[in-house]
Design a protein around this motif. Structure first.
Motif, PDB file in Angstrom:
ATOM      1  N   LYS A  91     -33.843  39.374  23.524  1.00 20.41           N
ATOM      2  CA  LYS A  91     -34.044  40.015  25.506  1.00 20.41           C
ATOM      3  C   LYS A  91     -34.396  41.347  25.441  1.00 20.41           C
ATOM      4  O   LYS A  91     -34.194  42.274  26.345  1.00 20.41           O
ATOM      5  CB  LYS A  91     -32.583  39.940  24.684  1.00 20.41           C
TER       6      LYS A  91
ATOM      7  N   VAL B 119     -27.180  49.016  20.412  1.00 20.83           N
ATOM      8  CA  VAL B 119     -27.810  48.502  21.593  1.00 20.83           C
ATOM      9  C   VAL B 119     -27.533  49.906  22.049  1.00 20.83           C
ATOM     10  O   VAL B 119     -26.999  50.208  21.988  1.00 20.83           O
ATOM     11  CB  VAL B 119     -27.607  47.702  23.062  1.00 20.83           C
TER      12      VAL B 119
ATOM     13  N   LYS C 218     -21.733  50.047  22.541  1.00 23.44           N
ATOM     14  CA  LYS C 218     -22.050  49.619  22.924  1.00 23.44           C
ATOM     15  C   LYS C 218     -23.539  48.110  21.885  1.00 23.44           C
ATOM     16  O   LYS C 218     -23.487  48.924  21.030  1.00 23.44           O
ATOM     17  CB  LYS C 218     -23.453  49.434  24.324  1.00 23.44           C
ATOM     18  N   TYR C 219     -22.765  46.707  21.981  1.00 24.73           N
ATOM     19  CA  TYR C 219     -23.230  45.956  20.674  1.00 24.73           C
ATOM     20  C   TYR C 219     -23.662  44.656  21.379  1.00 24.73           C
ATOM     21  O   TYR C 219     -23.332  44.546  22.091  1.00 24.73           O
ATOM     22  CB  TYR C 219     -21.549  45.338  19.910  1.00 24.73           C
ATOM     23  N   PHE C 220     -24.868  44.342  20.615  1.00 31.40           N
ATOM     24  CA  PHE C 220     -25.289  42.629  21.217  1.00 31.40           C
ATOM     25  C   PHE C 220     -24.239  42.216  19.653  1.00 31.40           C
ATOM     26  O   PHE C 220     -24.713  42.168  18.812  1.00 31.40           O
ATOM     27  CB  PHE C 220     -26.420  42.602  20.778  1.00 31.40           C
TER      28      PHE C 220
ATOM     29  N   TYR D 229     -33.878  44.555  23.919  1.00 35.40           N
ATOM     30  CA  TYR D 229     -32.840  44.916  24.095  1.00 35.40           C
ATOM     31  C   TYR D 229     -34.045  46.424  22.672  1.00 35.40           C
ATOM     32  O   TYR D 229     -34.214  45.621  21.697  1.00 35.40           O
ATOM     33  CB  TYR D 229     -32.506  44.258  22.915  1.00 35.40           C
TER      34      TYR D 229
ATOM     35  N   THR E 136     -24.005  34.177  22.385  1.00 37.15           N
ATOM     36  CA  THR E 136     -24.181  35.889  21.853  1.00 37.15           C
ATOM     37  C   THR E 136     -23.888  36.653  23.231  1.00 37.15           C
ATOM     38  O   THR E 136     -23.848  36.180  24.766  1.00 37.15           O
ATOM     39  CB  THR E 136     -25.678  35.523  22.476  1.00 37.15           C
ATOM     40  N   GLU E 137     -23.792  37.906  23.689  1.00 38.84           N
ATOM     41  CA  GLU E 137     -23.199  38.811  24.597  1.00 38.84           C
ATOM     42  C   GLU E 137     -23.273  39.984  24.334  1.00 38.84           C
ATOM     43  O   GLU E 137     -24.093  40.983  23.343  1.00 38.84           O
ATOM     44  CB  GLU E 137     -21.609  38.006  24.806  1.00 38.84           C
ATOM     45  N   ILE E 138     -23.238  40.699  25.124  1.00 40.63           N
ATOM     46  CA  ILE E 138     -22.737  42.152  25.214  1.00 40.63           C
ATOM     47  C   ILE E 138     -21.827  42.722  25.053  1.00 40.63           C
ATOM     48  O   ILE E 138     -20.946  42.100  26.304  1.00 40.63           O
ATOM     49  CB  ILE E 138     -24.192  43.055  25.869  1.00 40.63           C
TER      50      ILE E 138
ATOM     51  N   CYS F 197     -22.927  41.560  14.385  1.00 40.56           N
ATOM     52  CA  CYS F 197     -22.555  43.186  15.599  1.00 40.56           C
ATOM     53  C   CYS F 197     -24.384  44.414  15.133  1.00 40.56           C
ATOM     54  O   CYS F 197     -23.878  44.286  14.155  1.00 40.56           O
ATOM     55  CB  CYS F 197     -21.395  44.087  15.360  1.00 40.56           C
TER      56      CYS F 197
ATOM     57  N   PHE G 123     -31.775  39.978  19.626  1.00 39.45           N
ATOM     58  CA  PHE G 123     -32.108  40.609  19.421  1.00 39.45           C
ATOM     59  C   PHE G 123     -33.182  41.097  20.339  1.00 39.45           C
ATOM     60  O   PHE G 123     -33.052  41.855  21.361  1.00 39.45           O
ATOM     61  CB  PHE G 123     -31.144  41.348  18.583  1.00 39.45           C
TER      62      PHE G 123
END
Length: 157
Positions: free
Chosen positions: A121, A156, A94-96, A123, A6-8, A153, A118
């Motif tokens: 965290k 964010v 910008k996406y998670f 967001y 998982t990442e931005i 996707c 999501f």
């Protein structure tokens, strides 16, 4: 189902050819089959275009028969869409991104886990497309039970 990461990420917009689907999200398979057959007939697979599924509505707030989604094929060649298809650009920004390894019956669970992560965290949702990007198949692509590596996707703010 397996969560790989998982990442931005900052994702670029993706120009696609799309086939629309109305109804339960799990029924989008027919739209993908139509798109894949058209891509095969137009010899588009050699360029290795990406495929994605875009989901426009929240199934918690939209009746099943009104859910809108699109099966998308990256338009690398600049080709015009076939009959019943249209150009569609998947939003960038910008996406998670949660990368998962899933089989067909696990997609719903994977999305639930992505939204849970999501929200955990803290967001805020952006206004872009919610979509799944198909990275690769782990096994025979003709096997309906073969697991896929997919990036889920979520935009964010």
């Amino acid at each position: 189902m397996k969560i790989n990461s998982t990442e931005i990420k900052n994702l670029e917009p993706m120009k696609t050819i799309a086939v629309s689907h109305i109804g339960e999200y799990s029924g989008i398979c027919g739209a993908f089959e139509k798109l894949a057959a058209w891509a095969e007939a137009n010899k588009l697979w050699a360029a290795c275009p990406k495929m994605a599924g875009v989901y426009h509505d929240d199934p918690k707030h939209t009746p099943v028969d009104k859910l809108r989604s699109q099966a998308c094929l990256e338009n690398i060649s600049g080709i015009e869409p076939g009959e019943g298809m249209q150009h569609y650009t998947i939003n960038g920004g910008k996406y998670f991104v949660m990368q998962v390894e899933v089989t067909m019956p696990e997609y719903g669970e994977a999305w639930q886990k992505a939204y849970a992560a999501f929200n955990e965290k803290g967001y805020d949702y952006g206004t872009g497309d919610h979509y799944e990007l198909y990275v690769s198949c782990v096994g025979d692509t003709q096997d309906a039970d073969a697991p896929w590596i997919v990036e889920l996707c979520i935009p964010v703010k």
